[in-house]
Scaffold this motif. Structure first.
Motif: not given
Length: 73
Positions: A19-36
């Protein structure tokens, strides 16, 4: 702490870091993977909970018999 507590804590730490990495602009894990992944884990947990909360196994059937014998069910 037992294994389940350690696992939950580790997942929490990973989620916070993500969550912190996403807030500062890094997309570490694709959203589709997280949802699956969430769907698979949730499905497995629901199946486990349904199995544990019913008298489906031999052990569960014996427990039900004991409860009925003592008038607790």
């Amino acid at each position: 702490m037992d294994k389940a507590s350690v696992t939950r804590f580790a997942f929490l730490i990973i989620a916070v870091i993500n969550a912190v990495l996403n807030l500062i602009g890094y997309q570490t894990i694709p959203d589709e993977f997280v949802n699956d992944l969430v769907a698979v884990i949730s499905g497995a947990y629901f199946i486990y909970a349904a199995w544990k909360n019913n008298y489906l196994s031999k052990k569960g059937q014996k427990q039900k018999e004991v409860l009925e014998k003592h008038g607790l069910s």
